[in-house]
Design an enzyme around this catalytic site. Structure first.
Site, PDB file in Angstrom:
ATOM      1  N   PRO A  12       1.186 -22.276 -20.212  1.00 13.19           N
ATOM      2  CA  PRO A  12      -0.272 -22.113 -20.220  1.00 13.19           C
ATOM      3  C   PRO A  12      -0.826 -22.444 -21.594  1.00 13.19           C
ATOM      4  CG  PRO A  12       0.819 -19.974 -20.331  1.00 13.19           C
ATOM      5  CD  PRO A  12       1.899 -20.988 -20.150  1.00 13.19           C
ATOM      6  N   MET A  13      -1.930 -23.175 -21.639  1.00 14.58           N
ATOM      7  CA  MET A  13      -2.524 -23.509 -22.934  1.00 14.58           C
ATOM      8  C   MET A  13      -4.032 -23.556 -22.794  1.00 14.58           C
ATOM      9  SD  MET A  13      -1.519 -26.501 -25.626  1.00 14.58           S
ATOM     10  CE  MET A  13      -2.563 -27.839 -25.047  1.00 14.58           C
ATOM     11  N   MET A  14      -4.706 -22.806 -23.648  1.00 13.80           N
ATOM     12  CA  MET A  14      -6.162 -22.720 -23.598  1.00 13.80           C
ATOM     13  C   MET A  14      -6.795 -24.101 -23.749  1.00 13.80           C
ATOM     14  SD  MET A  14      -6.877 -19.603 -22.985  1.00 13.80           S
ATOM     15  CE  MET A  14      -8.639 -19.614 -23.288  1.00 13.80           C
ATOM     16  N   CYS A  95       0.039 -14.422 -27.377  1.00 10.92           N
ATOM     17  CA  CYS A  95      -1.020 -15.120 -28.105  1.00 10.92           C
ATOM     18  C   CYS A  95      -1.363 -14.385 -29.404  1.00 10.92           C
ATOM     19  CB  CYS A  95      -2.264 -15.247 -27.232  1.00 10.92           C
ATOM     20  SG  CYS A  95      -3.609 -16.139 -28.044  1.00 10.92           S
ATOM     21  N   HIS A 166       8.854 -16.878 -26.089  1.00 14.53           N
ATOM     22  CA  HIS A 166       8.635 -17.887 -27.129  1.00 14.53           C
ATOM     23  C   HIS A 166       9.537 -17.522 -28.292  1.00 14.53           C
ATOM     24  CE1 HIS A 166       5.509 -20.514 -29.435  1.00 14.53           C
ATOM     25  NE2 HIS A 166       6.702 -20.594 -29.986  1.00 14.53           N
ATOM     26  N   GLY A 207       9.224 -22.815 -26.650  1.00 14.76           N
ATOM     27  CA  GLY A 207       8.991 -23.033 -28.071  1.00 14.76           C
ATOM     28  C   GLY A 207       9.746 -24.232 -28.619  1.00 14.76           C
ATOM     29  N   GLY A 208       9.027 -25.285 -28.995  1.00 11.68           N
ATOM     30  CA  GLY A 208       9.630 -26.410 -29.691  1.00 11.68           C
ATOM     31  C   GLY A 208      10.502 -27.320 -28.848  1.00 11.68           C
ATOM     32  N   GLY A 228       5.981 -26.902 -23.522  1.00 11.66           N
ATOM     33  CA  GLY A 228       4.611 -26.740 -23.969  1.00 11.66           C
ATOM     34  C   GLY A 228       3.940 -28.055 -24.281  1.00 11.66           C
ATOM     35  N   ARG A 229       3.699 -28.314 -25.542  1.00 13.48           N
ATOM     36  CA  ARG A 229       2.855 -29.448 -25.926  1.00 13.48           C
ATOM     37  C   ARG A 229       3.451 -30.792 -25.569  1.00 13.48           C
ATOM     38  NH1 ARG A 229      -1.610 -28.237 -28.685  1.00 13.48           N
ATOM     39  NH2 ARG A 229      -1.868 -26.000 -28.853  1.00 13.48           N
TER      40      ARG A 229
END
Length: 334
Positions: A12-14, A95, A166, A207-208, A228-229
């Site tokens: 999830p990412m805002m 968060c 994370h 994470g990463g 994630g990203r």
């Protein structure tokens, strides 16, 4: 109940994992678990539920991530989420933003495992959908492995069996949310040891993680991986998830096929008063590293600024990236 979908999920990412992003991602992977952006319990109870919580049936399996620290409000919000059809309700204990801390939720709650336990206990009692927790390995000076162990022990005693961890600490003072994703060192081994101590729990690592090779390596030690990203910067990585992570035999969709599937959805969104840019902002990275990738992004970025932009803009961008319209130099690759 354990979801095999937890084997691979998209974080999830805002401002990113909205319903348009999830529909796009679902066109690339049918098996990964998708998450909403974090929504506060108060917003769920009092806000515009269709805008905040609406989703398409094709997005399943999908989890609703909640933020809050009031057990009664979280229970009500979880019940609403279950009634709307979410497959999982997740509580954000990771968060680190100042705004979240001021509301007494997010990563600061790692210092209050008994309160977290009260929250998830109320959430579980209010509805039948599984409740999970996303947390950090620690916060601030809470650096002893025993702190993470105690947090998980107290929360797991309520019956929660899935923790998405994370593998970084969060510094609640002195680092921005962006810095908290980059500066505290990753400690994957701590998450591995948590799983070794709790074979009865589903432990997902986050994470990463940037490649499916890395994801496969982590899966030798834990039950699941959350990307994630990397999923936003290079979304086509998701096209190989079903075969490499879940063992599916079906051939993955091509970039062009995944985008073509999005056209009818984009047409409906525009017909309902939405803008094409709401959708295209999520697809800009799909030709990352490919010839004409930069031209694809440029065409979309320039033409979707027009509020009246139609799906013809998306069709033109696909045609440019897939077949080339005019001569595109190799130096124009992403």
């Amino acid at each position: 109940m354990r979801y095999q979908a937890h084997r691979f999920s998209v974080a999830p990412m805002m401002d990113w994992t909205d319903r348009h992003c999830r529909v796009f991602h679902r066109g690339l992977t049918k098996r990964a678990l998708l998450y909403t952006e974090m929504v506060t319990a108060d917003a769920v109870i009092r806000g515009d539920r269709q805008r905040l919580l609406g989703f398409s049936p094709i997005e399943h399996p999908i989890a609703l991530q909640l933020g809050g620290s009031n057990p009664a409000k979280l229970a009500e919000a979880a019940s609403i989420g279950a009634e709307l059809g979410y497959d999982e309700i997740n509580l954000n204990i990771g968060c680190p933003s100042d705004r979240v801390q001021e509301g007494r939720f997010g990563a600061c709650l790692m210092a209050e495992p008994e309160l977290v336990a009260a929250c998830v206990s109320a959430m579980r009692a209010s509805q039948p959908v599984p409740v999970t927790v996303k947390c950090r390995i620690g916060i601030d000076d809470q650096d002893a492995e025993a702190d993470l162990q105690r947090f998980v022990d107290v929360v797991a005693a309520t019956g929660v069996s899935t923790f998405i961890v994370h593998a970084r600490k969060a510094w609640l003072k002195g680092l921005s949310p962006k810095e908290n994703r980059e500066i505290p060192p990753l400690d994957y081994q701590r998450v591995y040891r948590l799983k070794a101590r709790h074979p009865e729990l589903t432990i997902v690592i986050n994470g990463g993680i940037e490649t499916l090779d890395e994801a496969s390596s982590h899966l030798e030690h834990v039950d699941g991986v959350m990307l994630g990203r990397a999923a936003y910067q290079n979304p086509f990585i998701l096209a190989d998830v079903d075969s490499r992570i879940f063992g599916e035999n079906a051939a993955p969709a091509s970039r062009g096929e995944a985008l073509a599937e999005l056209i009818p959805y984009a047409e409906r969104h525009i017909q309902n008063g939405g803008r094409l840019s709401n959708i295209t902002k999520h697809i800009l990275g799909i030709y990352h590293g490919q010839p004409r990738g930069r031209a694809f992004r440029r065409l979309l970025s320039e033409r979707v600024t027009d509020p009246s932009a139609t799906v013809d803009v998306l069709r033109d961008a696909i045609a440019l990236a897939e077949h080339g319209l005019g001569r595109e130099e190799q130096s124009d690759a992403a």
